[in-house]
Design a protein around this motif. Structure first.
Motif, PDB file in Angstrom:
ATOM      1  N   UNK A   1      -8.052   3.881   6.914  1.00 34.62           N
ATOM      2  CA  UNK A   1      -6.752   3.738   6.264  1.00 34.62           C
ATOM      3  C   UNK A   1      -6.753   2.578   5.271  1.00 34.62           C
ATOM      4  N   UNK A   2      -7.377   1.467   5.645  1.00 35.39           N
ATOM      5  CA  UNK A   2      -7.465   0.319   4.751  1.00 35.39           C
ATOM      6  C   UNK A   2      -8.281   0.648   3.509  1.00 35.39           C
ATOM      7  N   UNK A   3      -9.359   1.405   3.708  1.00 29.30           N
ATOM      8  CA  UNK A   3     -10.193   1.791   2.571  1.00 29.30           C
ATOM      9  C   UNK A   3      -9.384   2.584   1.545  1.00 29.30           C
ATOM     10  N   UNK A   4      -8.661   3.600   2.009  1.00 29.49           N
ATOM     11  CA  UNK A   4      -7.880   4.422   1.088  1.00 29.49           C
ATOM     12  C   UNK A   4      -6.737   3.619   0.476  1.00 29.49           C
ATOM     13  N   UNK A   5      -6.157   2.718   1.245  1.00 28.90           N
ATOM     14  CA  UNK A   5      -5.056   1.918   0.724  1.00 28.90           C
ATOM     15  C   UNK A   5      -5.520   0.991  -0.387  1.00 28.90           C
ATOM     16  N   UNK A   6      -6.630   0.282  -0.144  1.00 25.81           N
ATOM     17  CA  UNK A   6      -7.106  -0.737  -1.087  1.00 25.81           C
ATOM     18  C   UNK A   6      -7.778  -0.119  -2.310  1.00 25.81           C
ATOM     19  N   UNK A   7      -8.582   0.909  -2.093  1.00 22.54           N
ATOM     20  CA  UNK A   7      -9.395   1.443  -3.191  1.00 22.54           C
ATOM     21  C   UNK A   7      -8.835   2.713  -3.822  1.00 22.54           C
ATOM     22  N   UNK A   8      -7.852   3.360  -3.204  1.00 21.64           N
ATOM     23  CA  UNK A   8      -7.318   4.606  -3.744  1.00 21.64           C
ATOM     24  C   UNK A   8      -5.861   4.497  -4.185  1.00 21.64           C
ATOM     25  N   UNK A   9      -5.026   3.795  -3.403  1.00 23.12           N
ATOM     26  CA  UNK A   9      -3.600   3.768  -3.697  1.00 23.12           C
ATOM     27  C   UNK A   9      -3.176   2.535  -4.496  1.00 23.12           C
ATOM     28  N   UNK A  10      -3.673   1.365  -4.123  1.00 17.60           N
ATOM     29  CA  UNK A  10      -3.298   0.144  -4.853  1.00 17.60           C
ATOM     30  C   UNK A  10      -3.699   0.224  -6.329  1.00 17.60           C
ATOM     31  N   UNK A  11      -4.910   0.721  -6.666  1.00 13.76           N
ATOM     32  CA  UNK A  11      -5.275   0.795  -8.095  1.00 13.76           C
ATOM     33  C   UNK A  11      -4.414   1.731  -8.924  1.00 13.76           C
ATOM     34  N   UNK A  12      -3.645   2.629  -8.274  1.00  9.99           N
ATOM     35  CA  UNK A  12      -2.795   3.549  -9.034  1.00  9.99           C
ATOM     36  C   UNK A  12      -1.797   2.768  -9.894  1.00  9.99           C
ATOM     37  N   UNK A  13      -1.351   1.627  -9.409  1.00  9.32           N
ATOM     38  CA  UNK A  13      -0.415   0.818 -10.186  1.00  9.32           C
ATOM     39  C   UNK A  13      -1.006   0.333 -11.494  1.00  9.32           C
ATOM     40  N   UNK A  14      -2.320   0.191 -11.539  1.00  9.53           N
ATOM     41  CA  UNK A  14      -2.964  -0.271 -12.763  1.00  9.53           C
ATOM     42  C   UNK A  14      -3.030   0.770 -13.853  1.00  9.53           C
ATOM     43  N   UNK A  15      -2.686   2.027 -13.546  1.00  4.00           N
ATOM     44  CA  UNK A  15      -2.729   3.078 -14.557  1.00  4.00           C
ATOM     45  C   UNK A  15      -1.709   2.846 -15.664  1.00  4.00           C
ATOM     46  N   UNK A  16      -0.779   1.943 -15.448  1.00  5.34           N
ATOM     47  CA  UNK A  16       0.236   1.668 -16.459  1.00  5.34           C
ATOM     48  C   UNK A  16      -0.388   1.118 -17.732  1.00  5.34           C
ATOM     49  N   UNK A  17      -1.575   0.517 -17.623  1.00  2.00           N
ATOM     50  CA  UNK A  17      -2.187  -0.064 -18.824  1.00  2.00           C
ATOM     51  C   UNK A  17      -2.682   1.018 -19.781  1.00  2.00           C
TER      52      UNK A  17
END
Length: 314
Positions: A35-51
């Motif tokens: 769960x931590x793996x998917x949270x840190x490497x899959x879901x958190x980076x989605x916020x960076x797509x705004x760039x």
């Protein structure tokens, strides 16, 4: 009686999320790393797509970088490189879909027909081993085998009186070479899923087929393949969803100046522009475009599969 037991269990655990967590705490603890793996490497980076819609600058950060809307997409789609990248990416993936995807299914069917357990396990081990080789090692082996000056294959051709062939520097061989590498490296590993699916087929179906006079090929065609059809369809849908992705490491290691026109794909283009040239917003926009296309293809393929009576992915 069963309803009373469920009521008693619910009263003991509180019937809430906290109660469920307390009751199954060890199971949740076991799942925590994943769960931590998917949270840190899959879901958190989605916020960076705004760039992808900004002219991002590390100095100003995401909050203060200039908004440019769809400027990066307009630049990308109007670039002549777009059609070149699309052609190369689609061609490599179509070859993989035509030749690589069916190979694990064929291998699983053939392995299932082996009666000697020792022989079957030996073959499985041999074909699984390449999966654990890195692409660096496979690229090195390819150069040793196919190099025009020092390759083993060309030395054999020269010894037979022929002229050396530029397997690594001729554009006509590049797509086929990548497909052959993928087939050799991953086909054996892919058989695991299909062998597991075949293991779940009811043996009584085969016994009934034998009573009706069916041979091995008839049993394979009328029993085994229909039994694993759902697994094949699901993996095919997922494969279609990744049609815009090509293994960056494999292509990057095999690419050279002589084959750049057929080797350059979206992943290598993003690497050059994003990592080497620091165009973070532009490369992020390309990555987001690939993801959107992948989602659309998965949804479309899933609906098409359901229309034909298959279960689909969801």
């Amino acid at each position: 009686m069963e309803a009373r037991k469920r009521t008693d269990l619910k009263s003991k655990t509180g019937g809430s999320l906290i109660g469920d967590l307390n009751r199954d705490k060890y199971l949740y603890l076991l799942a925590l790393p994943g769960l931590l793996y998917f949270l840190v490497f899959k879901y958190v980076p989605v916020g960076g797509l705004v760039i992808a819609f900004q002219e991002y600058s590390p100095y100003f950060g995401i909050l203060h970088s200039k908004w440019v809307g769809f400027e990066h997409y307009a630049r990308f789609f109007s670039n002549n490189d777009f059609w070149l990248l699309l052609r190369n990416t689609m061609a490599i993936n179509m070859l993989n879909l035509l030749f690589f995807f069916p190979l694990p299914i064929i291998l699983a069917l053939l392995l299932n027909e082996l009666r000697s357990t020792v022989y079957k396990r030996a073959i499985q081990t041999i074909i699984y081993i390449p999966h654990f080789f890195s692409w660096v090692l496979i690229a090195g082996l390819t150069y040793l085998m196919l190099s025009e000056s020092e390759g083993v294959v060309n030395k054999l051709i020269a010894a037979a009186g022929g002229q050396p062939v530029g397997f690594l520097t001729h554009a006509d061989y590049f797509w086929g070479l990548l497909t052959a590498q993928s087939m050799w490296k991953e086909a054996g590993w892919g058989t695991i899923i299909f062998l597991a699916a075949i293991a779940g087929v009811d043996p009584q179906l085969y016994e009934a087929a034998v009573m009706d006079g069916a041979g091995r090929y008839r049993k394979m065609w009328h029993i085994t393949l229909p039994a694993i059809r759902n697994v094949i369809v699901i993996l095919l849908i997922l494969r279609i969803g990744s049609v815009m992705d090509v293994g960056f490491e494999q292509v990057y290691l095999m690419m050279n100046g002589a084959v750049s026109q057929v080797a350059d794909v979206f992943d290598t283009y993003v690497y050059r522009n994003g990592v080497q040239q620091g165009q973070f917003s532009y490369s992020t926009a390309i990555g987001l475009f690939k993801s959107i296309v992948g989602i659309v293809l998965v949804v479309a393929a899933n609906k098409l599969a359901k229309r034909f009576g298959e279960e689909g992915v969801y």
